[in-house]
Design a protein around this motif. Structure first.
Motif, mmCIF file in Angstrom:
data_model
loop_
_atom_site.group_PDB
_atom_site.id
_atom_site.type_symbol
_atom_site.label_atom_id
_atom_site.label_comp_id
_atom_site.label_asym_id
_atom_site.label_seq_id
_atom_site.Cartn_x
_atom_site.Cartn_y
_atom_site.Cartn_z
ATOM 1 N N UNK A 88 -4.461 5.397 -11.167
ATOM 2 C CA UNK A 88 -3.765 6.627 -11.559
ATOM 3 C C UNK A 88 -4.523 7.858 -11.072
ATOM 4 N N UNK A 89 -5.850 7.846 -11.219
ATOM 5 C CA UNK A 89 -6.633 9.047 -10.936
ATOM 6 C C UNK A 89 -7.220 9.091 -9.527
ATOM 7 N N UNK A 90 -7.265 7.945 -8.835
ATOM 8 C CA UNK A 90 -7.828 7.942 -7.487
ATOM 9 C C UNK A 90 -6.803 7.617 -6.413
ATOM 10 N N UNK A 91 -5.633 7.124 -6.826
ATOM 11 C CA UNK A 91 -4.609 6.780 -5.836
ATOM 12 C C UNK A 91 -4.829 5.436 -5.181
ATOM 13 N N UNK A 92 -5.752 4.614 -5.706
ATOM 14 C CA UNK A 92 -6.009 3.291 -5.144
ATOM 15 C C UNK A 92 -4.797 2.396 -5.340
ATOM 16 N N UNK A 93 -4.754 1.300 -4.576
ATOM 17 C CA UNK A 93 -3.639 0.371 -4.678
ATOM 18 C C UNK A 93 -3.659 -0.355 -6.018
ATOM 19 N N UNK A 94 -2.490 -0.570 -6.571
ATOM 20 C CA UNK A 94 -2.353 -1.236 -7.870
ATOM 21 C C UNK A 94 -2.456 -2.742 -7.707
ATOM 22 N N UNK A 95 -3.166 -3.392 -8.625
ATOM 23 C CA UNK A 95 -3.291 -4.852 -8.612
ATOM 24 C C UNK A 95 -1.954 -5.467 -9.011
ATOM 25 N N UNK A 96 -1.323 -6.253 -8.114
ATOM 26 C CA UNK A 96 -0.015 -6.839 -8.446
ATOM 27 C C UNK A 96 -0.082 -7.843 -9.590
ATOM 28 N N UNK A 97 -1.293 -8.336 -9.898
ATOM 29 C CA UNK A 97 -1.463 -9.295 -10.987
ATOM 30 C C UNK A 97 -1.929 -8.631 -12.279
ATOM 31 N N UNK A 98 -1.913 -7.298 -12.318
ATOM 32 C CA UNK A 98 -2.350 -6.581 -13.496
ATOM 33 C C UNK A 98 -1.242 -6.430 -14.528
ATOM 34 N N UNK A 99 -1.560 -5.833 -15.680
ATOM 35 C CA UNK A 99 -0.575 -5.678 -16.759
ATOM 36 C C UNK A 99 0.477 -4.636 -16.416
ATOM 37 N N UNK A 100 1.642 -4.781 -17.050
ATOM 38 C CA UNK A 100 2.759 -3.850 -16.883
ATOM 39 C C UNK A 100 3.222 -3.365 -18.245
ATOM 40 N N UNK A 101 3.793 -2.175 -18.269
ATOM 41 C CA UNK A 101 4.451 -1.684 -19.481
ATOM 42 C C UNK A 101 5.921 -2.083 -19.442
ATOM 43 N N UNK A 102 6.644 -1.763 -20.503
ATOM 44 C CA UNK A 102 8.088 -2.007 -20.529
ATOM 45 C C UNK A 102 8.757 -1.252 -19.395
ATOM 46 N N UNK A 103 8.257 -0.050 -19.110
ATOM 47 C CA UNK A 103 8.809 0.745 -17.998
ATOM 48 C C UNK A 103 8.621 0.002 -16.676
ATOM 49 N N UNK A 104 7.438 -0.573 -16.476
ATOM 50 C CA UNK A 104 7.163 -1.308 -15.252
ATOM 51 C C UNK A 104 8.046 -2.530 -15.096
ATOM 52 N N UNK A 105 8.233 -3.272 -16.192
ATOM 53 C CA UNK A 105 9.090 -4.451 -16.149
ATOM 54 C C UNK A 105 10.532 -4.046 -15.859
ATOM 55 N N UNK A 106 10.987 -2.953 -16.505
ATOM 56 C CA UNK A 106 12.345 -2.483 -16.263
ATOM 57 C C UNK A 106 12.535 -2.024 -14.835
ATOM 58 N N UNK A 107 11.555 -1.321 -14.311
ATOM 59 C CA UNK A 107 11.631 -0.852 -12.924
ATOM 60 C C UNK A 107 11.679 -2.027 -11.956
#
Length: 437
Positions: free
Chosen positions: A312-331
């Motif tokens: 979020x703060x550095x713009x690095x790539x997101x880990x595809x195996x990391x946790x998601x929120x309800x928003x992420x799952x819906x998206x």
């Protein structure tokens, strides 16, 4: 049209989440009522009440934010004694929790309280919610694996390469002088169904491929089915270099860091993909794998959340195996719905996401911390151990455990959960996980 499909994917996941939450709370509600506990409320969601109906002694309703649910059981904890006015933040939190608990104990129903249940009944009531998510996850994965099927490479030939392209080349088409591919030279055609290779019957393309790769330069008798008839031919795979991979599909390197290459047989065949229905127990196996994956993620959750914060703060790539929120799952569900793939592919993926969400709810709720179900189970087990020890040592039976003393810790856990949820929502909006390429 794409917007409607995208919204449809989100709606599918929201409805599935609401049903999952509703069934979770039913998992608590049913045993509580069977054991005689007075249940004042059954609610799906938090925040402002959208709808409710009083049926008997229980109010059933839906609230505005579908981020959870609850049932209000009478006497979750022993009634408090008058200890005077509380001083200090934590003391006031404990007193407020005890006052709220006392209000749930209705006059004339003092014996219909949760804390008076035997330990094993309390465990059943609290485990019932996560158990419903586990059952729902198994059912969904069973539908995906044994109803729809798992997409696999079949023994039906999809295409046959015309030539063998030089290793390491960027060339994509055959040129004069390129050697003919073994499968084309053997007369194998698209649509042929591989029946046997080197005298061994093959049921999957993986079996046929394993024989071919293990036989570079050897002449292999092959039987295919074409237009309802069996056709015999001879296939001679040419030697080719392929990088070795481990059991997890990761490239193997030597002590110098260079890739380890193996010589394998190459025929120039690709197979058709199809949904193959799996044995009925596959859904249970998929569930077990998912439980292990979620449990592993929870063990490393602090590190995972730190990585999310960095993205979020550095713009690095997101880990595809990391946790998601309800928003992420819906998206993600919306993106699946608009992919250019057959409807059955999209439905299978959406159901898989919903099954995975239920397994996450199952594992997460069993974390042994209040206010989660696992915390209540630990409290019941602790009381059971104290009672058993007192019985074995001939001591007086102890009083029921007063879990309101743990309210300060519960508040800390709740604040951390809210903070993690907020961080994940921000990350899913600003740096969403991209699983679809």
């Amino acid at each position: 049209m794409e917007i409607l499909l995208y919204l449809g994917g989100i709606l599918f996941m929201l409805i599935g989440l609401a049903l999952s939450i509703g069934l979770h709370e039913i998992g608590h509600l049913v045993p509580a009522k069977l054991f005689g506990v007075r249940v004042g409320q059954y609610m799906i969601g938090f925040g402002p009440r959208l709808w409710s109906k009083q049926i008997g002694e229980t109010e059933y309703g839906v609230k505005a934010l579908p981020l959870g649910g609850f049932i209000s059981m009478s006497g979750m904890y022993p009634p408090s004694k008058d200890t005077g006015r509380a001083t200090g933040l934590f003391s006031k939190l404990v007193q407020d929790a005890r006052s709220a608990n006392d209000e749930t104990i209705a006059e004339g129903a003092e014996d219909r309280v949760f804390y008076k249940l035997p330990v094993w009944k309390r465990i059943i009531v609290m485990f019932g919610g996560p158990f419903m998510n586990l059952v729902l996850g198994v059912l969904i994965f069973t539908v995906v694996a044994s109803g729809i099927g798992i997409q696999q490479a079949t023994t039906t030939v999809a295409s046959v390469s015309e030539c063998v392209l030089p290793a390491g080349t960027s060339q994509t088409t055959c040129e004069p002088g390129d050697p003919t591919a073994p499968a084309a030279e053997a007369g194998i055609q698209p649509g042929d169904v591989l029946l046997s290779v080197d005298g061994e019957e093959v049921d999957t393309f993986a079996e046929a491929s394993a024989i071919i790769q293990a036989s570079p330069g050897e002449s292999l008798p092959v039987v295919v089915e074409r237009d309802g008839e069996q056709v015999e031919t001879t296939l001679t795979p040419v030697p080719a270099q392929r990088q070795e991979v481990d059991a997890n599909g990761q490239p193997v390197v030597d002590e110098n860091g260079d890739p380890v290459m193996n010589e394998v047989g190459y025929a120039g065949i690709t197979s058709q993909l199809a949904y193959v229905q799996q044995p009925i127990g596959t859904g249970v196996q998929m569930t077990a794998q998912q439980v292990g994956g979620v449990a592993s993620m929870i063990v490393t959750l602090p590190q995972k959340m730190w990585d999310v914060a960095q993205t979020v703060f550095t713009g690095a790539e997101r880990d595809p195996n990391g946790p998601l929120s309800v928003v992420g799952v819906g998206r993600l569900a919306g993106e699946v719905a608009v992919t250019d793939s057959p409807v059955v592919n999209r439905l299978s993926t959406l159901l898989y996401l919903l099954g995975a969400l239920n397994i996450a709810l199952f594992v997460f709720n069993l974390i042994p911390l209040l206010p989660l179900d696992g915390g209540h189970i630990v409290v019941a087990l602790w009381e059971g151990l104290k009672r058993t020890w007192a019985k074995l040592t001939g001591r007086r039976q102890p009083k029921p455990v007063d879990a309101t003393r743990l309210v300060p810790l519960t508040v800390v856990v709740a604040v951390l959960m809210i903070g993690m949820g907020a961080l994940l929502i921000v990350a899913d909006l600003l740096k969403p996980v991209n699983l679809l390429g």
